[in-house]
Design a protein around this motif. Structure first.
Motif, PDB file in Angstrom:
ATOM      1  N   ARG A 129      -1.782   9.891  -2.066  1.00  0.00           N
ATOM      2  CA  ARG A 129      -0.948  10.496  -3.100  1.00  0.00           C
ATOM      3  C   ARG A 129      -0.558   9.515  -4.212  1.00  0.00           C
ATOM      4  O   ARG A 129      -0.731   9.804  -5.404  1.00  0.00           O
ATOM      5  CB  ARG A 129       0.348  11.057  -2.477  1.00  0.00           C
ATOM      6  N   THR A 130       0.008   8.381  -3.831  1.00  0.00           N
ATOM      7  CA  THR A 130       0.572   7.478  -4.840  1.00  0.00           C
ATOM      8  C   THR A 130      -0.531   6.905  -5.727  1.00  0.00           C
ATOM      9  O   THR A 130      -0.403   6.864  -6.963  1.00  0.00           O
ATOM     10  CB  THR A 130       1.357   6.346  -4.144  1.00  0.00           C
ATOM     11  N   ARG A 131      -1.631   6.478  -5.102  1.00  0.00           N
ATOM     12  CA  ARG A 131      -2.719   5.868  -5.883  1.00  0.00           C
ATOM     13  C   ARG A 131      -3.344   6.887  -6.836  1.00  0.00           C
ATOM     14  O   ARG A 131      -3.512   6.626  -8.029  1.00  0.00           O
ATOM     15  CB  ARG A 131      -3.786   5.308  -4.932  1.00  0.00           C
ATOM     16  N   LEU A 147       1.432  -1.522  -8.073  1.00  0.00           N
ATOM     17  CA  LEU A 147       1.138  -2.414  -6.941  1.00  0.00           C
ATOM     18  C   LEU A 147       1.786  -1.906  -5.660  1.00  0.00           C
ATOM     19  O   LEU A 147       3.000  -1.697  -5.603  1.00  0.00           O
ATOM     20  CB  LEU A 147       1.665  -3.827  -7.247  1.00  0.00           C
ATOM     21  N   ARG A 148       0.950  -1.708  -4.644  1.00  0.00           N
ATOM     22  CA  ARG A 148       1.453  -1.437  -3.283  1.00  0.00           C
ATOM     23  C   ARG A 148       1.084  -2.624  -2.414  1.00  0.00           C
ATOM     24  O   ARG A 148      -0.042  -3.116  -2.454  1.00  0.00           O
ATOM     25  CB  ARG A 148       0.838  -0.153  -2.711  1.00  0.00           C
ATOM     26  N   HIS A 149       2.066  -3.074  -1.621  1.00  0.00           N
ATOM     27  CA  HIS A 149       1.829  -4.257  -0.774  1.00  0.00           C
ATOM     28  C   HIS A 149       2.655  -4.134   0.499  1.00  0.00           C
ATOM     29  O   HIS A 149       3.714  -3.490   0.504  1.00  0.00           O
ATOM     30  CB  HIS A 149       2.207  -5.536  -1.554  1.00  0.00           C
ATOM     31  N   GLU A 154      10.718  -0.596   0.101  1.00  0.00           N
ATOM     32  CA  GLU A 154      10.860   0.027  -1.226  1.00  0.00           C
ATOM     33  C   GLU A 154       9.738   1.026  -1.497  1.00  0.00           C
ATOM     34  O   GLU A 154       8.555   0.694  -1.311  1.00  0.00           O
ATOM     35  CB  GLU A 154      10.780  -1.050  -2.325  1.00  0.00           C
ATOM     36  N   HIS A 155      10.099   2.204  -1.959  1.00  0.00           N
ATOM     37  CA  HIS A 155       9.119   3.146  -2.515  1.00  0.00           C
ATOM     38  C   HIS A 155       9.839   3.937  -3.617  1.00  0.00           C
ATOM     39  O   HIS A 155      10.089   5.139  -3.506  1.00  0.00           O
ATOM     40  CB  HIS A 155       8.578   4.071  -1.430  1.00  0.00           C
ATOM     41  N   PRO A 156      10.188   3.212  -4.716  1.00  0.00           N
ATOM     42  CA  PRO A 156      11.052   3.836  -5.726  1.00  0.00           C
ATOM     43  C   PRO A 156      10.452   5.071  -6.393  1.00  0.00           C
ATOM     44  O   PRO A 156      11.190   6.010  -6.715  1.00  0.00           O
ATOM     45  CB  PRO A 156      11.288   2.707  -6.736  1.00  0.00           C
ATOM     46  N   THR A 157       9.127   5.101  -6.607  1.00  0.00           N
ATOM     47  CA  THR A 157       8.572   6.279  -7.290  1.00  0.00           C
ATOM     48  C   THR A 157       8.563   7.492  -6.369  1.00  0.00           C
ATOM     49  O   THR A 157       8.690   8.622  -6.824  1.00  0.00           O
ATOM     50  CB  THR A 157       7.159   6.017  -7.859  1.00  0.00           C
ATOM     51  N   GLN A 158       8.439   7.256  -5.042  1.00  0.00           N
ATOM     52  CA  GLN A 158       8.543   8.376  -4.095  1.00  0.00           C
ATOM     53  C   GLN A 158       9.969   8.929  -4.107  1.00  0.00           C
ATOM     54  O   GLN A 158      10.180  10.147  -4.116  1.00  0.00           O
ATOM     55  CB  GLN A 158       8.170   7.909  -2.685  1.00  0.00           C
ATOM     56  N   ALA A 159      10.960   8.019  -4.130  1.00  0.00           N
ATOM     57  CA  ALA A 159      12.354   8.468  -4.179  1.00  0.00           C
ATOM     58  C   ALA A 159      12.597   9.280  -5.448  1.00  0.00           C
ATOM     59  O   ALA A 159      13.285  10.316  -5.418  1.00  0.00           O
ATOM     60  CB  ALA A 159      13.300   7.271  -4.117  1.00  0.00           C
ATOM     61  N   HIS A 219       8.466  16.658   2.734  1.00  0.00           N
ATOM     62  CA  HIS A 219       7.768  15.639   3.530  1.00  0.00           C
ATOM     63  C   HIS A 219       6.983  14.792   2.529  1.00  0.00           C
ATOM     64  O   HIS A 219       6.233  15.335   1.728  1.00  0.00           O
ATOM     65  CB  HIS A 219       6.830  16.290   4.550  1.00  0.00           C
ATOM     66  N   PRO A 220       7.168  13.466   2.560  1.00  0.00           N
ATOM     67  CA  PRO A 220       6.481  12.635   1.559  1.00  0.00           C
ATOM     68  C   PRO A 220       4.986  12.541   1.790  1.00  0.00           C
ATOM     69  O   PRO A 220       4.244  12.165   0.872  1.00  0.00           O
ATOM     70  CB  PRO A 220       7.143  11.259   1.739  1.00  0.00           C
ATOM     71  N   GLY A 221       4.536  12.887   3.016  1.00  0.00           N
ATOM     72  CA  GLY A 221       3.136  12.740   3.358  1.00  0.00           C
ATOM     73  C   GLY A 221       2.805  11.280   3.601  1.00  0.00           C
ATOM     74  O   GLY A 221       3.532  10.392   3.136  1.00  0.00           O
TER      75      GLY A 221
HETATM   76  N1   CP Z   1       4.011   9.332   0.156  1.00  0.00           N
HETATM   77  C1   CP Z   1       3.060   8.380   0.009  1.00  0.00           C
HETATM   78  O1   CP Z   1       3.349   7.243  -0.361  1.00  0.00           O
HETATM   79  O2   CP Z   1       1.794   8.790   0.310  1.00  0.00           O
HETATM   80  P1   CP Z   1       0.501   7.855   0.189  1.00  0.00           P
HETATM   81  O3   CP Z   1       0.656   6.753   1.217  1.00  0.00           O
HETATM   82  O4   CP Z   1      -0.647   8.770   0.472  1.00  0.00           O
HETATM   83  O5   CP Z   1       0.487   7.280  -1.188  1.00  0.00           O
END
Ligand code: CP
Length: 332
Positions: free
Chosen positions: A73-75, A122-124, A154-159, A283-285
């Motif tokens: 999702r995020t990417r 950036l995801r790390h 941290e996952h600010p854009t999900q929040a 649900h964020p998935g």
């Molecule tokens: N919610 C979320 O971060 O999903 P992804 O790991 O698929 O980006």
């Protein structure tokens, strides 16, 4: 933890096309910033389904998706958000990149900047690497840094997209609402970021989880305002909305205590019994059907907001890209 404000770059305040801001920490998203992004997302949401409405507001710029942990999702939503704004996009594809030959994060980010990249999502896996390592490198090059997920922290854009989903569900009236989050809270960056942002927006948060999955409130004040319980019934009482969270197996140690997840499953029966006023299930998935959430509830269009969360993620990330380059409204 060292923390940096959302407005950090040398040319902060300029709107000349260079990056003027960075999003590193959920704690930095004030209620006014969130509202600004929600208003912008309202304008941008129709662009997703109506290509003729799209305008290349960030034409000439390039976004790099640099994901050191897996993502769907995020990417993809960062990538599509950038493309809908006229940006070019590149994917670092960490698994097949020179990261595998031992290149450091600093050198990879310097390489992206030298390639002409203007923004990095950036995801790390490390909790503070955005602030400690990535920001100093990218800020010096005027490259916009957006945190696309950091460890269990941290996952600010999900929040933001979750809060935006609630904002739309409740016609903009978030203050005084109650969200229950159920599941593996201790290992969830989504839960932690949501607790912080929703508190800033006046939403009451309850946590329903076994004790071993409760956050450590002695060492982390992100959940300082949340009500913690081991009882799903208690957590769901008075909930206007519910978020189910998956078990984060990849962040568990070998000594992890066995939990009867069925006791915390969000399903129609639990909502009817304990949360009759619940209007939205989130649900964020990725979700594990019939584990933390029943498949029937996840697919129930009358209450499940899961597809909307994904779509809202694109609009929020479009808003964030514009905001990162100095805009507080979508130009007419
Ligand atoms: N919610 C979320 O971060 O999903 P992804 O790991 O698929 O980006």
């Amino acid at each position: 933890m060292a923390r940096v404000s959302t407005t950090v770059l040398p040319n902060a305040g300029a709107s000349n096309g260079s990056a003027t801001r960075a999003l590193l920490c959920t704690e930095d998203i004030t209620a006014p910033i969130a509202r600004t992004l929600f208003f912008m997302a309202d304008d941008l949401l129709p662009w997703i389904t109506n290509p003729e409405q799209r305008r290349p507001l960030l034409s000439g710029k390039t976004l790099a998706a640099a994901f050191y942990e897996n993502s769907t999702r995020t990417r993809l939503s960062f990538t599509l958000a950038a493309q809908y704004l006229g940006m070019q996009t590149v994917d670092l594809s960490v698994a097949t990149s020179s990261v595998q030959k031992g290149e450091t994060l600093e050198d990879t980010l310097l390489t992206l900047a030298a390639l002409g990249v203007n923004a990095v999502a950036l995801r790390h896996g490390e909790n503070t690497i955005h602030t400690d390592v990535a920001l100093p490198v990218l800020a010096a090059k005027n490259v916009l840094l957006l945190n696309a997920g950091a460890g269990n922290h941290e996952h600010p854009t999900q929040a933001l997209l979750d809060a935006y989903t609630l904002y739309r569900t409740f016609d903009g009236k978030l203050s005084g609402k109650t969200l229950c989050m159920a599941g593996d809270i201790a290992h969830s960056r989504v839960a932690r970021s949501n607790a912080q942002l929703l508190n800033a927006l006046g939403v009451k948060v309850t946590i329903a989880a076994p004790a071993c999955w409760h956050p450590n409130t002695n060492t982390d004040n992100a959940f300082a305002h949340a009500q913690l319980t081991e009882s799903l019934a208690e957590g769901l009482a008075n909930a206007d909305a519910v978020m189910a969270l998956r078990i984060q197996h990849e962040r568990h140690s070998n000594t992890e205590i066995d939990v009867n997840v069925a006791h915390y499953q969000i399903n129609h029966g639990a909502l009817e019994k304990w949360a009759p006023n619940c209007k939205a299930v989130l649900h964020p998935g990725p979700m594990n059907r019939d584990v933390e959430i029943s498949s029937a509830l996840a697919d129930d269009p009358n209450i499940s907001c899961i597809p909307q969360q994904v779509t809202h993620g694109v609009a929020i990330r479009m808003a964030l890209l514009l905001w990162g380059f100095g805009l507080d409204t979508v130009p007419a």
